[in-house]
Design a protein around this motif. Structure first.
Motif, short mmCIF file in Angstrom:
data_model
loop_
_atom_site.label_atom_id
_atom_site.label_comp_id
_atom_site.label_asym_id
_atom_site.label_seq_id
_atom_site.Cartn_x
_atom_site.Cartn_y
_atom_site.Cartn_z
N LEU A 398 33.57 30.03 10.62
CA LEU A 398 32.76 29.39 12.02
C LEU A 398 33.87 27.40 12.35
O LEU A 398 33.39 27.37 13.68
CB LEU A 398 31.65 29.55 11.52
CG LEU A 398 30.82 30.38 11.58
CD1 LEU A 398 29.32 30.53 10.91
CD2 LEU A 398 31.05 31.10 13.04
N PHE A 399 33.97 26.96 11.51
CA PHE A 399 34.59 25.78 11.76
C PHE A 399 35.22 25.47 11.81
O PHE A 399 36.45 24.50 13.07
CB PHE A 399 34.82 25.07 10.35
CG PHE A 399 33.49 24.16 9.74
CD1 PHE A 399 33.11 23.08 9.35
CD2 PHE A 399 32.03 25.41 10.31
CE1 PHE A 399 32.18 21.85 8.58
CE2 PHE A 399 30.86 24.41 9.15
CZ PHE A 399 31.03 23.30 9.26
N GLU A 400 36.44 27.02 11.90
CA GLU A 400 37.63 26.53 12.25
C GLU A 400 37.33 27.57 13.86
O GLU A 400 38.75 26.43 15.05
CB GLU A 400 39.15 27.70 11.37
CG GLU A 400 40.23 27.23 11.86
CD GLU A 400 40.98 28.67 10.86
OE1 GLU A 400 42.20 28.79 11.30
OE2 GLU A 400 40.37 28.58 9.69
N LYS A 401 37.45 28.27 14.19
CA LYS A 401 36.85 28.51 15.59
C LYS A 401 36.22 27.78 15.83
O LYS A 401 36.57 27.92 17.07
CB LYS A 401 35.80 30.47 15.04
CG LYS A 401 35.55 30.62 16.46
CD LYS A 401 34.61 32.10 16.34
CE LYS A 401 34.34 32.46 17.94
NZ LYS A 401 33.42 34.18 17.18
N TRP A 402 35.22 27.24 15.55
CA TRP A 402 34.78 25.64 16.16
C TRP A 402 35.47 24.64 16.88
O TRP A 402 34.89 23.63 17.19
CB TRP A 402 32.78 26.24 16.47
CG TRP A 402 31.87 27.43 16.74
CD1 TRP A 402 32.45 28.43 17.26
CD2 TRP A 402 31.42 27.24 16.11
NE1 TRP A 402 31.43 29.28 17.25
CE2 TRP A 402 30.41 28.53 16.64
CE3 TRP A 402 30.69 26.71 15.35
CZ2 TRP A 402 29.77 29.37 16.01
CZ3 TRP A 402 29.47 27.86 14.70
CH2 TRP A 402 28.83 28.48 14.61
N HIS A 403 36.61 24.52 15.84
CA HIS A 403 37.24 23.29 15.69
C HIS A 403 36.69 22.56 15.44
O HIS A 403 36.71 21.36 15.81
CB HIS A 403 37.98 23.08 17.63
CG HIS A 403 39.07 24.21 18.00
ND1 HIS A 403 39.81 24.80 16.65
CD2 HIS A 403 38.22 25.14 18.65
CE1 HIS A 403 40.35 25.47 17.94
NE2 HIS A 403 39.57 25.78 18.80
N ILE A 404 35.38 22.72 14.68
CA ILE A 404 34.59 21.28 13.46
C ILE A 404 35.62 20.24 12.87
O ILE A 404 36.21 20.78 12.12
CB ILE A 404 33.79 22.20 13.23
CG1 ILE A 404 32.34 22.31 14.41
CG2 ILE A 404 32.71 20.79 12.62
CD1 ILE A 404 31.58 22.92 13.84
#
Length: 535
Positions: A398-404
């Motif tokens: 999710l962090f990678e997908k949302w660029h966090i």
């Protein structure tokens, strides 16, 4: 003389100076014995005849460790005389079995004393509860024992010593005075830290000459510890005690319950870390390096990281003597190998790790106290850490997908606040008067939460006035500023020491004066008892 705390007149103004004077006037060779005499005297002052349990613990590990060395020596001699590989294998197996029996004896003696003195009332009370719930016409008498202060700390040190001898990490010491000093050194006997023999025993016995820098730096650390305990922890004790004691009688809302949890967490940190500052400072005066027990825990971004920064020596003890032995046991290795093939690299090792974490957190909860609330406290952290491991691939995705970016300041702040709030919930469970009260307070926290009681003056009706609040805010800000400096890898004491004398001394004097003037003692205040000394 009755010593109830390291941060007391009896200890700081009488006992510690007397111990330093005795250490100074005796010859170099007698210095270790001077500390040993002071340590036994200190233990007598805090526990009187219960010192017999400490002596029994010292004698048990001293004799059993020597027996281990004798078994190893016999094994080595037999191996040299052995003619075949099969004979050597048999000799090793027999010796290993005997050595393991010795280690088990050491654990049974030391943990057995701890279990009987600390946990047997809890066990028998629950047996009687079971009888009542099952309508059995039976009951057992609940024993009442006096346990010496610090038994939970020195018992773990005893086990670590006998285990490390067994694992060849250290040699069994033939000097019983050095073993006794390792077990009884007065600055650590009441509240730790939990030391390892290889790190402190020989340092303690070295009889180093007192040095000006050690004395001044030790005094500075003691002063800062007293500041944290007397100005902050003792002041918070009034409001924390009121909230946790009277939450039902005064129908407090979730906001005040939350405030109580936050303030208790702060109180616990200030009291325990302040005491450890005094402990480490006292050891530093004698030239003895005592391991750090805290490393800015409230800068942690996860529960796992928090427990690597909080009560560090307890965490590393559980890691080395419970977590690793469980995960590295043959059944766990076999299970991990099988699970890795079926579940992959991340999830494969998790079943063994989760089982080991369960053992660690069950022991962690019980170590803190004999009560269901402590077991629940341990299981709470076990669940959080296990859940974090289980969902890690999902969160990474999710962090990678949302660029966090986890290294950016906004996320760091969010993670720190989230972790601190989860810790506060755990401490609410920890400080409740029992599991029933803990569950009731959690229910109020999550069903009746409102910030109204924070701003409508309700807080000022709980024992503190506006002046106390201002003092608390300023004092916590000082501790927070010191924490930031340390988090950046710098030493506040070294930075101050580099300043000119007309800058250094006003800082030292201001710290002492602030503690004397703003310390929470006298009419209306209830100084907090040493929290971890009761564990």
């Amino acid at each position: 003389m009755k010593i109830t705390s390291y941060i007391s007149v009896a200890f700081l103004a009488i006992f510690l100076p007397a111990a330093l004077l005795l250490y100074t006037i005796v010859p170099k060779k007698a210095r270790p014995f001077a500390i040993l005499v002071a340590s036994f005297a200190f233990f007598w002052f805090i526990s009187e005849f219960l010192i017999l349990y400490l002596i029994a613990s010292i004698l048990s590990i001293y004799l059993l460790a020597l027996l281990l060395e004798r078994l190893k020596s016999k094994r080595d001699s037999a191996l040299q005389a052995a003619a075949s590989r099969e004979e050597k294998k048999q000799i090793k197996k027999q010796s290993q079995s005997k050595q393991l029996a010795v280690v088990i004896a050491g654990v049974v003696i030391n943990i057995g004393m701890l279990a009987v003195l600390k946990y047997s009332p809890f066990l028998f009370t629950n047996i009687n509860l079971f009888f009542r719930l099952t309508h059995m016409d039976a009951a057992v008498e609940v024993p009442q024992f006096l346990a010496p202060i610090g038994i939970s700390f020195y018992s773990l040190q005893a086990v670590s010593y006998i285990h490390d001898v067994y694992k060849d990490k250290i040699k069994a010491d033939k000097n019983i005075a050095r073993v006794a000093l390792f077990m009884s050194f007065f600055p650590i006997i009441m509240e730790g830290p939990i030391c390892r023999y290889a790190d402190t025993a020989y340092d303690l016995y070295a009889g180093k000459r007192l040095q000006f820098k050690n004395l001044t730096f030790g005094a500075q650390r003691i002063a800062f510890g007293a500041f944290k305990k007397m100005v902050i922890a003792d002041r918070l004790n009034i409001i924390v005690t009121t909230i946790f004691k009277d939450y039902e009688a005064f129908d407090y809302d979730g906001g005040l319950i939350a405030l109580g949890a936050i303030l208790y967490t702060l109180e616990l940190y200030m009291e325990f870390s302040g005491t450890i500052d005094v402990v480490i400072g006292s050891g530093e005066m004698f030239g003895v390096r005592i391991p750090e027990n805290f490393r800015q825990p409230f800068f942690s971004r996860s529960i796992s990281e928090f427990w690597q920064r909080w009560h560090i020596t307890l965490g590393t003890w559980f890691r080395d003597y419970i977590f690793y032995p469980v995960t590295m046991s043959k059944p766990m290795k076999k299970m991990t190998k099988s699970c890795r093939k079926k579940l992959g690299r991340h999830y494969g090792p998790l079943p063994a790790s989760i089982i080991a974490f369960f053992c660690v957190w069950l022991c962690n909860g019980l170590w803190h106290g004999a009560g269901w609330e402590y077991i629940f406290f341990g299981m709470y952290h076990f669940a959080l850490i296990s859940l974090g491991s289980l969902i890690l691939p999902l969160t990474n995705s999710l962090f990678e997908k949302w660029h966090i970016d986890r290294n950016k300041l906004p996320y760091k702040i969010f993670a720190i606040i989230r972790t601190a709030l989860l810790v506060c919930i755990g401490e609410l469970i920890f400080n409740a008067r029992g599991l029933k009260d803990a569950l009731k307070m959690l229910k109020v926290l999550f069903t009746k939460f409102t910030f109204k009681s924070w701003v409508d003056g309700s807080v000022l009706s709980l024992g503190l006035d506006i002046h106390d609040v201002i003092i608390l805010i300023l004092a916590v800000a000082v501790v927070f500023a010191v924490g930031i400096i340390k988090e950046k890898g710098k030493s506040p004491r070294e930075l101050i020491a580099q300043k000119p004398i007309f800058v250094r001394w006003p800082i030292y004097i201001a710290l002492v004066v602030a503690t004397v003037v703003f310390g929470a003692y006298g009419a209306g205040y209830i100084p907090i008892d040493p929290i971890y000394a009761n564990f």
